[in-house]
Scaffold this active site. Structure first.
Site, mmCIF file in Angstrom:
data_model
loop_
_atom_site.group_PDB
_atom_site.id
_atom_site.type_symbol
_atom_site.label_atom_id
_atom_site.label_comp_id
_atom_site.label_asym_id
_atom_site.label_seq_id
_atom_site.Cartn_x
_atom_site.Cartn_y
_atom_site.Cartn_z
ATOM 1 N N SER A 1 0.788 -1.238 0.000
ATOM 2 C CA SER A 1 0.000 0.000 0.000
ATOM 3 C C SER A 1 0.817 1.284 0.000
ATOM 4 O O SER A 1 0.239 2.368 -0.143
ATOM 5 C CB SER A 1 -0.952 0.010 1.199
ATOM 6 O OG SER A 1 -2.104 -0.752 0.922
ATOM 7 N N LYS B 1 0.301 3.839 -2.729
ATOM 8 C CA LYS B 1 -0.719 4.896 -2.688
ATOM 9 C C LYS B 1 -0.084 6.289 -2.633
ATOM 10 O O LYS B 1 -0.726 7.280 -3.018
ATOM 11 C CB LYS B 1 -1.643 4.693 -1.488
ATOM 12 C CG LYS B 1 -2.562 3.481 -1.586
ATOM 13 C CD LYS B 1 -3.474 3.397 -0.383
ATOM 14 C CE LYS B 1 -4.497 2.284 -0.499
ATOM 15 N NZ LYS B 1 -3.948 0.945 -0.249
ATOM 16 N N SER C 1 -5.590 4.063 4.318
ATOM 17 C CA SER C 1 -5.195 3.115 3.279
ATOM 18 C C SER C 1 -6.421 2.631 2.513
ATOM 19 O O SER C 1 -6.671 1.438 2.370
ATOM 20 C CB SER C 1 -4.434 1.926 3.874
ATOM 21 O OG SER C 1 -3.677 1.279 2.871
#
Length: 465
Positions: A133, A136, A303
């Site tokens: 993640s 991102k 997230s």
């Protein structure tokens, strides 16, 4: 370097300040913790660019709110003067921590002084790794760069020329909620009655997005089908973040709910909502998402996979690429290249980091964070203010139990897949410097071992002069 007692007092004061800041953030609500608006007020130049789909012209001069209680720590570090000489070598502190078995057998690292752009420490910093993640950070940076922080994502209702039918058109806003959907229905009903129409057919249009709706990992609770029309990210429970049961057809469910709301508002809906094109006329009503800056902060703090995929597609649309996984991949890659970032070896197979084919380098992540700290790029500042605070907010709320020195001082994006654990963010040193860091680990034995090791690495930076 300060004496241990002085350092403890400094860290303790900072942590206390973050406790107060966390309370202020909570009170402010989920979309704006105050740091983004405060930073925009303090930015050296006003933001430019982006698209704002407002039904009325924007005011000539934007409102400039006062800095919020949560902002000073970030703002002070951003405006701190660069140190006169090279920072203390971090190798002695970081090398033993990087050797922790919990970090598996693949480890890369980068630490950069954001004021100078100087890499203070690097270990395989240009080696592409699966980021989970932490990708991102790249997704949201590309969206901010391509669209600007004030961009809003619309959902519209348009009538056929004869008024016998209307189409609910998705613009790609996964944050559409029941309250906004109800307001949209109320506004639509009012507009229809003004035109003397009280009975309509309802269609819904999701054609803005192309390609498969399902992520390559298939149906799962981490992500709804990626479609241009949905309510509450297709969640079937009361959750607002994290895994949840998801609707199989979020667009149809949203259209069905909209039909029911229209009926409550006094409009008869004939037949069953069905897919259909948007008439080429002026919309009757519209609703818009929060500004992109707010969406970015929410994406990073929690997230949010659905928002990340939506922002990747918004970037594709802005750069005239197909709004699908491949188009978003090209658009994000090209947008970061326009920012003169090291994208060699990088791949953005998705926007969320759920795809193991994603690749980034530690140097790319610290480069992104350094760009966001650049006073000449205030549009990218939500990359910093949206990062979770160690021990306090978002995906770092439950972390730093084994590294208390970093609690309240480390702000970072987490990344977790089976065998992959990553952490990338910023930390303010005792002498006021803002450091950007990225630690990527692969073939890790378990998150229970890898996450504390990553926390200790970032916490070690908080004590460096």
């Amino acid at each position: 370097m300060p004496e241990p007692r002085t350092w403890q007092l400094t860290a303790g004061s900072a942590a206390l300040g973050l406790v107060l800041a966390a309370a202020a953030v909570t009170a402010a609500g989920p979309w704006d913790g105050g740091q983004r608006t405060a930073e925009r007020a303090r930015a050296a130049a006003p933001t430019t660019g982006g698209t704002h789909h407002a039904p009325h012209p924007a005011p000539a001069a934007p409102r400039r709110p006062a800095p919020a209680p949560s902002a000073p720590g970030v703002l002070t570090a951003l405006h701190a003067p660069a140190p006169a000489g090279r920072a203390t070598d971090l190798a002695a502190a970081l090398v033993p921590l990087l050797a922790d078995p919990g970090l598996g057998t693949l480890r890369t690292a980068s630490v950069v002084d954001t004021a100078t752009g100087e890499q203070l420490y690097g270990e395989g910093a240009t080696t592409p790794m699966t980021p989970a993640s932490t990708v991102k950070i790249a997704t949201t940076a590309a969206a901010l760069s391509a669209l600007g922080p004030d961009h809003r994502i619309p959902t519209t209702v348009t009538a056929t020329p004869d008024g016998s039918g209307i189409t609910l058109t998705g613009g790609g806003d996964p944050t559409l909620d029941p309250a906004r959907l109800r307001t949209l229905a109320t506004d639509t009903a009012r507009a229809l009655r003004t035109r003397h129409h009280t009975s309509v057919r309802l269609a819904y249009d999701t054609s803005l997005y192309r390609g498969p709706a399902l992520h390559p990992i298939g149906p799962n609770e981490n992500l709804a089908p990626v479609v241009a029309l949905m309510t509450r990210e297709g969640r079937l429970d009361d959750s607002t973040s994290g895994p949840a049961p998801r609707a199989a057809d979020p667009a149809r469910d949203t259209a069905t709910a909209f039909a029911e709301l229209l009926t409550e508002a006094g409009i008869t809906v004939t037949g069953t909502p069905a897919p259909g094109p948007t008439p080429k006329t002026t919309p009757l009503a519209r609703t818009e998402s929060a500004p992109l800056a707010d969406l970015v902060e929410h994406t990073l703090t929690h997230s949010d996979n659905d928002l990340a995929e939506a922002l990747a597609r918004q970037t594709a649309l802005a750069r005239r690429q197909p709004a699908d996984f491949r188009g978003a991949e090209k658009a994000v890659h090209d947008e970061l290249a326009r920012l003169h970032l090291p994208v060699t070896g990088a791949r953005f197979a998705d926007g969320s980091g759920l795809d193991r084919r994603d690749r980034v380098t530690a140097a790319l992540l610290t480069g992104l964070l350094t760009r966001a700290a650049d006073p000449t790029r205030p549009a990218l500042r939500p990359l910093l203010t949206g990062l979770p605070v160690g021990g306090f907010t978002g995906t770092l709320a439950g972390r730093f139990g084994t590294a208390p020195a970093g609690a309240g001082l480390v702000r970072a994006k987490t990344g977790t897949l089976t065998g992959v654990n990553t952490l990338a963010g910023t930390v303010v040193t005792p002498d006021g410097r803002l450091l950007a860091f990225a630690f990527l680990a692969g073939r890790t034995p378990s998150p229970d071992e890898a996450q504390p090791a990553l926390d200790r690495l970032s916490a070690a930076l908080a004590g460096q002069n």
